[in-house]
Design an enzyme around this catalytic site. Structure first.
Site, PDB file in Angstrom:
ATOM      1  N   ALA A 130       0.864  -1.188   0.000  1.00 27.66           N
ATOM      2  CA  ALA A 130       0.000   0.000   0.000  1.00 27.66           C
ATOM      3  C   ALA A 130       0.894   1.230   0.000  1.00 27.66           C
ATOM      4  O   ALA A 130       1.967   1.231   0.617  1.00 27.66           O
ATOM      5  CB  ALA A 130      -0.924   0.009   1.222  1.00 27.66           C
ATOM      6  N   SER A 133       0.727   9.380   0.360  1.00 24.07           N
ATOM      7  CA  SER A 133       1.537  10.554   0.039  1.00 24.07           C
ATOM      8  C   SER A 133       2.838  10.611   0.830  1.00 24.07           C
ATOM      9  O   SER A 133       3.871  11.011   0.304  1.00 24.07           O
ATOM     10  CB  SER A 133       0.724  11.828   0.303  1.00 24.07           C
ATOM     11  OG  SER A 133       0.297  11.871   1.648  1.00 24.07           O
ATOM     12  N   ALA A 135       4.115   7.893   2.934  1.00 22.28           N
ATOM     13  CA  ALA A 135       4.822   6.632   3.157  1.00 22.28           C
ATOM     14  C   ALA A 135       4.151   5.491   2.406  1.00 22.28           C
ATOM     15  O   ALA A 135       3.083   5.653   1.811  1.00 22.28           O
ATOM     16  CB  ALA A 135       4.857   6.324   4.656  1.00 22.28           C
ATOM     17  N   GLN A 136       4.806   4.327   2.455  1.00 19.90           N
ATOM     18  CA  GLN A 136       4.203   3.100   1.941  1.00 19.90           C
ATOM     19  C   GLN A 136       4.522   1.956   2.897  1.00 19.90           C
ATOM     20  O   GLN A 136       5.422   2.053   3.737  1.00 19.90           O
ATOM     21  CB  GLN A 136       4.684   2.787   0.533  1.00 19.90           C
ATOM     22  CG  GLN A 136       6.157   2.455   0.390  1.00 19.90           C
ATOM     23  CD  GLN A 136       6.551   2.317  -1.076  1.00 19.90           C
ATOM     24  OE1 GLN A 136       6.015   3.002  -1.952  1.00 19.90           O
ATOM     25  NE2 GLN A 136       7.502   1.431  -1.359  1.00 19.90           N
ATOM     26  N   VAL A 137       3.759   0.865   2.775  1.00 23.35           N
ATOM     27  CA  VAL A 137       3.857  -0.251   3.717  1.00 23.35           C
ATOM     28  C   VAL A 137       4.364  -1.492   2.991  1.00 23.35           C
ATOM     29  O   VAL A 137       3.926  -1.807   1.876  1.00 23.35           O
ATOM     30  CB  VAL A 137       2.492  -0.531   4.379  1.00 23.35           C
ATOM     31  CG1 VAL A 137       2.582  -1.750   5.300  1.00 23.35           C
ATOM     32  CG2 VAL A 137       2.022   0.687   5.162  1.00 23.35           C
ATOM     33  N   LYS A 155       6.305   0.399   7.747  1.00 18.38           N
ATOM     34  CA  LYS A 155       5.915   1.655   7.109  1.00 18.38           C
ATOM     35  C   LYS A 155       7.174   2.487   6.876  1.00 18.38           C
ATOM     36  O   LYS A 155       7.932   2.758   7.816  1.00 18.38           O
ATOM     37  CB  LYS A 155       4.931   2.408   8.003  1.00 18.38           C
ATOM     38  CG  LYS A 155       4.362   3.674   7.397  1.00 18.38           C
ATOM     39  CD  LYS A 155       3.306   4.275   8.324  1.00 18.38           C
ATOM     40  CE  LYS A 155       2.695   5.535   7.741  1.00 18.38           C
ATOM     41  NZ  LYS A 155       1.646   6.108   8.627  1.00 18.38           N
ATOM     42  N   ASP A 290      -8.960   8.856  11.168  1.00 19.11           N
ATOM     43  CA  ASP A 290      -8.885   8.445   9.755  1.00 19.11           C
ATOM     44  C   ASP A 290      -9.431   7.024   9.629  1.00 19.11           C
ATOM     45  O   ASP A 290      -8.772   6.131   9.087  1.00 19.11           O
ATOM     46  CB  ASP A 290      -7.434   8.522   9.280  1.00 19.11           C
ATOM     47  CG  ASP A 290      -7.316   8.453   7.760  1.00 19.11           C
ATOM     48  OD1 ASP A 290      -8.339   8.680   7.065  1.00 19.11           O
ATOM     49  OD2 ASP A 290      -6.214   8.159   7.261  1.00 19.11           O
TER      50      ASP A 290
END
Length: 524
Positions: A130, A133, A135-137, A155, A290
């Site tokens: 995933a 904007s 970070a990504q996992v 992350k 969120d």
């Protein structure tokens, strides 16, 4: 000068993208100066065909402009006092999704964060699952002290994202300063303060140690909750740009088909989402802000599991009481109580009438009670309430707006699981429990104990208060004797303001002088 030119170039590009995506068509030109109306009309000439069809025009433009603008849009969705309720609603659909960056770049971030090769940190390190904007996992594996392999979620901050945000935020600051310098409306909206709040929020979100701390706090708050939990944190593998958490082998709430196939009680899950959110907001004053379906999972034991704690909301004791009293007042149809709560909290000025305010609130509450359960929306109720309170000069409370926006998302998730969900019946036990616990005899006793403590602290501070009062009186005596001395910076600002005020007069005088010289030359 170079910096100003760079800011203008970036903002001009943003304006071009807004025009292409049809954002200028959302602007109400009534009351605008003629030059502004002409500029908007010219801008709409480059609007692409089909702009805004079936999607948020503003959201599409912000997504094209990149991660900083996406964050700006998400932030402004919580500030209808700045952008207006129509645009705020348009921004609610904005999704923080970006293409992933490369595997080698991700591995380099990990190696730099821990100052050692990635292979010594993780046993295995998979591709991105995933991306957003900031970070990504990635899914990775570690070896536990017991020698077992364990899956973890990693992350990783997007390389260069901090510099990208800094450049764009500097342009936002430039635009805000310019607006406040030349516009009364810009000063009223306190645009510099708006950008400053966004800046602080992004800085906090980009330090994953702070996200881990937020997750740890929520874990502590919810350790006794039977149907809610959060992932465990691997502090040894967490740094500013890397966050390592327990991998959740659960079913996403986006996947209704799998939830049904596994035999989960979907209406019960819907009720659990609402009650846990209200419990966190009221009991703890600390809530996940969120809670879209992609951040919520159900594990095999039926526990609701939340992930991604980058955006959190806080409510003080006064705000929690305010929220509970309002919800309880609407549940019991005691509109005078709801109105009185606003005055007791100091949110509505005293020169207004409590009875008139209660009448306005009744106009919101009664139509809701006449509807069926599936048509009742607590989030919509708060939205209407905030619109009415604006008529009574209630200033916007950002923390309550964030709560209301989160409630819109939470309610949507719950209703996707149970379209006939009864919001009043679902929320009633949580609200009543909080009211009984905090405003009943036990709450009054605890309040009295806290009051005694406050008195003790005040008495302990009396000597320092007397000392500061004496110093203040001495300074006032110096001012009355010698006059008020302004700092050079203040004098410079006053001079600049006076120069701006006199500029039109000076220009007019030069024009008149030039005309007189011309007339004299012709006559001679």
């Amino acid at each position: 000068m170079i910096s100003t030119a760079a800011h203008l170039v970036r903002l001009t590009r943003a304006g071009f993208v807004f025009a292409r995506e049809g954002v200028l068509g959302m602007v109400d030109t009534r009351g605008l100066p003629l030059a502004a109306v002409w500029a908007i009309s010219l801008g709409r000439m480059i609007e692409r065909r089909g702009a805004g069809d079936g999607t948020s025009r503003l959201g599409a433009a912000l997504t094209r402009l990149g991660p900083t603008y996406v964050k700006l849009g998400q932030f402004l969705a919580t500030r209808p006092d700045v952008v207006g309720p129509h645009i705020a609603r348009d921004l609610e659909v904005l999704q923080d999704k970006m293409p992933p960056f490369g595997q080698k770049e991700a591995e380099a971030v990990v190696a730099k964060a821990f100052e050692k090769p990635l292979a010594t940190v993780y046993e295995s390190f998979g591709p991105s699952v995933a991306a957003a904007s900031i970070a990504q996992v990635h899914r990775a594996e570690i070896i536990t002290p017991e020698g077992e392999r364990k899956a973890v979620a990693v992350k990783i901050a997007r390389p260069g994202i901090e510099r990208r945000f800094r450049v764009d935020l500097d342009a936002f600051y430039f635009a805000a300063r310019t607006a406040e310098r030349f516009s009364v409306e810009g000063r009223r909206l306190r645009l510099i303060e708006v950008v400053n709040t966004l800046d602080r929020s992004v800085r906090l979100e980009m330090d994953f140690r702070l996200e881990a701390a937020a997750l740890s706090e929520m874990a502590e708050n919810t350790r006794e909750d039977a149907d809610f939990r959060v992932p465990g944190i691997d502090w040894d593998r967490t740094a500013r740009d890397v966050l390592t958490l327990e991998w959740i082998d659960g079913t996403s709430l986006k996947d209704r088909t799998t939830l049904e196939a596994k035999g989960f009680d979907l209406p019960a899950l819907g009720r659990s989402i609402i009650q846990n959110f209200l419990r966190h907001a009221l009991r703890d004053g600390f809530f996940h802000a969120d809670m879209h379906p992609g951040n919520l999972f159900v594990d095999d034991d039926g526990h609701l599991v939340a992930v991604d704690f980058g955006i959190m909301g806080r409510l003080g004791t006064k705000e929690r009481r305010f929220l509970a009293e309002i919800l309880f007042g609407f549940i019991t149809r005691d509109y005078h109580r709801v109105a009185q709560v606003h005055f007791d909290a100091g949110y509505v000025p005293r020169h207004h009438s409590v009875d008139a305010f209660a009448q306005a609130i009744r106009a919101i509450g009664e139509p809701i009670h006449n509807r069926t359960a599936e048509d009742i929306s607590m989030a919509k109720l708060l939205t209407l309430l905030f619109e009415v309170t604006g008529l009574f000069d209630m200033r916007t409370r950002p923390e309550l707006i964030l709560l209301q926006k989160t409630m819109v998302v939470v309610e949507g998730v719950a209703r996707s699981l149970d379209p006939k969900l009864d919001m009043w019946k679902t929320s009633d036990p949580v609200v009543r429990e909080w009211i009984s616990r905090n405003l009943g005899p036990i709450g009054m006793l605890e309040g009295a104990t806290q009051g005694v403590g406050e008195i003790g602290r005040f008495l302990a501070d009396v000597p320092s208060l007397l000392t500061r009062t004496g110093m203040l009186l001495e300074q006032m005596d110096e001012i009355t004797r010698d006059g008020l001395v302004l700092s050079p910076d203040t004098i410079e600002r006053i001079g600049a303001a006076e120069a701006r005020r006199n500029r039109p007069t000076a220009v007019a005088l030069w024009v008149i002088a030039a005309l007189l010289v011309t007339i004299t030359w012709v006559l001679i």
